[in-house]
Enzyme design. Structure first.
Site, PDB file in Angstrom:
ATOM      1  N   ASN A  22       3.606  -4.801  -1.323  1.00  0.00           N
ATOM      2  CA  ASN A  22       3.942  -5.996  -2.063  1.00  0.00           C
ATOM      3  C   ASN A  22       2.973  -6.614  -2.660  1.00  0.00           C
ATOM      4  OD1 ASN A  22       2.299  -7.809  -0.279  1.00  0.00           O
ATOM      5  ND2 ASN A  22       3.807  -7.796   0.968  1.00  0.00           N
ATOM      6  N   CYS A  23       3.099  -7.609  -3.419  1.00  0.00           N
ATOM      7  CA  CYS A  23       2.143  -8.332  -4.533  1.00  0.00           C
ATOM      8  C   CYS A  23       1.121  -8.711  -3.780  1.00  0.00           C
ATOM      9  CB  CYS A  23       2.730  -9.498  -5.050  1.00  0.00           C
ATOM     10  SG  CYS A  23       3.196 -11.104  -4.037  1.00  0.00           S
TER      11      CYS A  23
END
Length: 230
Positions: free
Chosen positions: A160-161
């Site tokens: 994810n980010c």
């Protein structure tokens, strides 16, 4: 693959629960227009800084590249459908984001600070104090982020980010948010008095996010038994 159905079922349930946590704040926070250029004072940002934007239930992360530009990883279905960079570079809509999460596709993109933050407040490098000597040079972090720009696989749990920015700034892809979420879920499940509540959470994720009926029961119960036995 049918070799490891139990870990896959556990991973699927966690992904569904994380989707519940992530999507609703995004729907609330990204539906309007971004602030006008100059809304944020970028003079305090340095190239290579890790930027955080706290949301209601999660934090969005990016790497500042200088000149009002931020590299960040966003779930997005469009890179899987077209190679048109002009379309892909348009601000990610809720529909594109949700379909990207479901299809596990994303892109590392470069946006203005305004588009990155969507009106939220920005914190600079609050993770540095936790990582100590692992912090890479600011220029190295920015160059790593620039090299990763483009389409990529996406996972709420594994890519994810936060994994993106920690890879760039600290040299290792980790997600403290994901770790905290998983540990909290394990604590709930290990508490015998909370088994019913855990089952209800699993059922809620299925109702809201539409698991196939054939996967419903093993997806709910197998991970619970694993964690309780662990």
């Amino acid at each position: 693959s049918m070799k490891n159905p139990v870990p896959q079922a556990a991973s699927l349930l966690l992904e569904k629960l994380m989707l519940l946590v992530h999507v609703r704040p995004l729907l609330a926070g990204s539906g309007g227009e971004s602030p006008a250029p100059g809304y944020y004072d970028t003079s305090c940002f340095k190239r290579g800084d890790l930027l955080e934007v706290p949301r209601t239930l999660f934090i969005h992360f990016g790497i500042y590249l200088g000149e009002n530009r931020v590299a960040h990883l966003m779930p997005d279905i469009l890179p899987a459908l077209t190679g048109d960079r002009r379309q892909i570079q348009q601000v990610v809509t809720n529909k594109r984001l949700i379909l990207g999460v479901i299809a596990r596709t994303a892109s590392v993109r470069v946006d203005t600070v305004e588009d990155f933050a969507y009106g939220g407040r920005i914190l600079v490098n609050p993770m540095d104090r936790l990582c100590g000597d692992q912090v890479l040079g600011s220029e190295e972090a920015a160059r790593r982020a620039e090299k990763l720009v483009g389409a990529t696989a996406y996972s709420l749990l594994w890519n994810n980010c936060e994994h993106f920015v920690t890879q760039c700034r600290y040299g290792a892809p980790v997600s403290l948010q994901t770790d905290k979420f998983c540990e909290t879920l394990k604590m709930i499940i290990r508490d015998q008095r909370s088994v019913l509540a855990s089952v209800l959470v699993g059922l809620a994720s299925i109702v809201c996010l539409g698991l196939a009926p054939s996967t419903t029961l093993p997806t709910i119960f197998i991970p619970f038994f694993l964690w309780m036995a662990g």
